[in-house]
Write an enzyme that holds these catalytic residues in place. Structure first.
Site, PDB file in Angstrom:
ATOM      1  CE  LYS A 117      -2.645  20.413   7.918  1.00  0.00           C
ATOM      2  NZ  LYS A 117      -1.667  20.467   6.818  1.00  0.00           N
TER       3      LYS A 117
HETATM    4  N1  GLU Z   1      -2.343  21.957   3.685  1.00  0.00           N
HETATM    5  C1  GLU Z   1      -1.199  22.245   2.887  1.00  0.00           C
HETATM    6  C2  GLU Z   1       0.047  21.627   3.497  1.00  0.00           C
HETATM    7  O1  GLU Z   1      -0.035  20.703   4.271  1.00  0.00           O
HETATM    8  C3  GLU Z   1      -1.061  23.731   2.559  1.00  0.00           C
HETATM    9  C4  GLU Z   1      -0.848  24.628   3.716  1.00  0.00           C
HETATM   10  C5  GLU Z   1      -0.865  26.110   3.350  1.00  0.00           C
HETATM   11  O2  GLU Z   1      -0.868  26.443   2.179  1.00  0.00           O
HETATM   12  O3  GLU Z   1      -0.878  26.906   4.288  1.00  0.00           O
HETATM   13  O4  GLU Z   1       1.129  21.995   3.178  1.00  0.00           O
END
Ligand code: GLU
Length: 427
Positions: A117
């Site tokens: 993240k």
């Molecule tokens: N930000 C989204 C989540 O928390 C998508 C993450 C992604 O598609 O890599 O799942």
């Protein structure tokens, strides 16, 4: 005119440390399955935590230095995967928690990724398009060695979307001297984005809500729902749940909540938001109520699809819904879990309920690698199948261990990552 005045980060609200919240569930699940100490130590520690300072020229000609983070929690099952958040209250602890949740999420839906993240402390609403572009390019340039289609693949999260992903893809590609579309997902369709990706998280929320309602013998045609958050996740979840016959009695965004016992016309709300600078302020399709009050409404299903820690020990006892489907990451604090369980409220946990987004991100990455495009029907069919079987697996695990659906989802995820770790080993 875009503003670019410097705003101090907002003090962290009355919220629990999200990393501790994540860890307490991880600990509980690890105990239930008797996870060995070595694997426990490996899985609890993020692989990599990067903090970058990003000097960016603002529209007034002055440089401002932003702080950015990227955390890779795990790359045991495959390259790290996870979004980038632009918000004023981003902290390293939050990014660490969100990265770990990505690891568990990808394992729950059985896609070959680890978890990561990113976040930048900024207020995207007060920045111009040019400032956001320079910030995104600076962030990408600073992390060019971390990102990569086989290393770490970012995606949108709160405060970012296809536009930011396009800048990231372009900046990364410049550094490599070739177009590398698989370095990021959630791109605009014309740049290799996948059909169905924008609505994928909301769709997964709808699919898991339908599975849970079936178990609870709730009829969608006779059920009401409140959705907190009207961003990408909340608005798509609302419209898809409405399409399945549910009455959406309340919606909200950071400007407030809107309640209409007879049901809110979600298409009208989306249209209003689009014309109104992306916010619901002034929406007349419902009475204005407090954001906190939305959570305690007499509805059958509650979908928190905004931010972390909105359901806490303070308000969990007042929740009247029979089912909570977590569109957001970490909307329920760890010490609210027991209160909800005591009140026999079923919770479809974040790492399961909102995994539809990363599932279609995976399809996007696969299509980029194949140099091919799938139809939206194929995407939805495959994603729905993955979400339904992930729900069923968690449900059976919950029955097997006599635990909540949340703990069951952690158990499924930890078992999978732990098994892969045992095969891969360490130094
Ligand atoms: N930000 C989204 C989540 O928390 C998508 C993450 C992604 O598609 O890599 O799942």
């Amino acid at each position: 005119m875009a503003k670019s005045s410097y705003i101090e980060p907002a003090p962290i609200k009355d919220r629990e440390n999200p990393f501790e919240s994540m860890m307490s569930r991880f600990n509980e699940a690890a105990n239930v399955i008797g996870l060995d100490n070595e694997t426990y130590e490996v899985l609890k520690s993020p692989v990599k935590q990067v903090i970058v300072s990003l000097p960016v020229t603002m529209d007034n000609g002055k440089k401002r230095v932003f702080t950015g983070y990227r955390v890779i929690h795990s790359n045991i099952l495959g390259p790290a995967k996870g979004g980038i958040r632009y918000a004023m209250d981003v902290t390293l602890d939050e990014v660490k928690a969100l990265a770990a949740w990505m690891t568990w999420k990808c394992a729950v839906v059985d896609i070959p990724y680890g978890g990561g993240k990113g976040g930048v402390i900024c207020d995207p609403r007060s920045m111009s398009v040019g400032e956001l572009e320079r910030l995104t390019r600076a962030y990408t340039a600073a992390l060019v060695d971390v990102f990569g289609p086989d290393q770490d693949i970012p995606a949108p999260d709160i405060g970012t979307g296809p536009r930011e992903m396009a800048w990231l893809m372009d900046e990364y590609s410049r550094a490599q001297g070739r177009t590398v579309s698989g370095v990021v997902t959630g791109k605009p369709i014309v740049l290799g984005g996948s059909l169905g990706r924008v609505e994928a998280t909301g769709r997964g929320v709808m699919i898991t809500a339908m599975s849970a309602m079936q178990k609870l013998k709730m009829n969608p045609l006779r059920s009401t729902c409140a959705v907190q958050g009207f961003g990408n996740v909340g608005s798509h979840a609302a419209i898809l749940l409405e399409e399945r016959g549910m009455r959406i009695c309340a919606i909200s965004d950071h400007t407030g909540a809107y309640y209409n016992e007879r049901g809110i016309d979600i298409r009208a709300a989306i249209e209003y938001r689009t014309k109104n600078n992306g916010i619901l302020e002034g929406f007349t399709g419902g009475d204005k109520i407090d954001n906190e009050a939305l959570l305690e409404l007499p509805v059958d299903v509650l979908v928190p699809a905004a931010v972390e820690d909105v359901i806490t020990a303070k308000n969990a006892g007042n929740i009247k819904a029979k089912l909570i489907v977590e569109g957001a990451n970490g909307p329920t604090s760890a010490n609210a879990d027991k209160i909800l369980a005591d009140n026999q409220i079923m919770v479809v946990p974040d790492i399961l309920a909102n995994a539809g987004g990363v599932t279609v991100s995976y399809f996007e990455w696969v299509q980029n690698r194949l140099g091919y495009k799938w139809s939206v029907e194929r995407i939805n069919r495959r994603a729905d199948r993955i979400m339904t079987s992930a729900f069923d697996k968690a449900y059976h695990t919950a029955e097997q261990y006599k635990v909540s659906l949340r703990l069951a989802a952690y158990i499924v995820a930890i078992q999978k990552v732990a098994e892969a770790y045992r095969y891969r080993g360490g130094f």
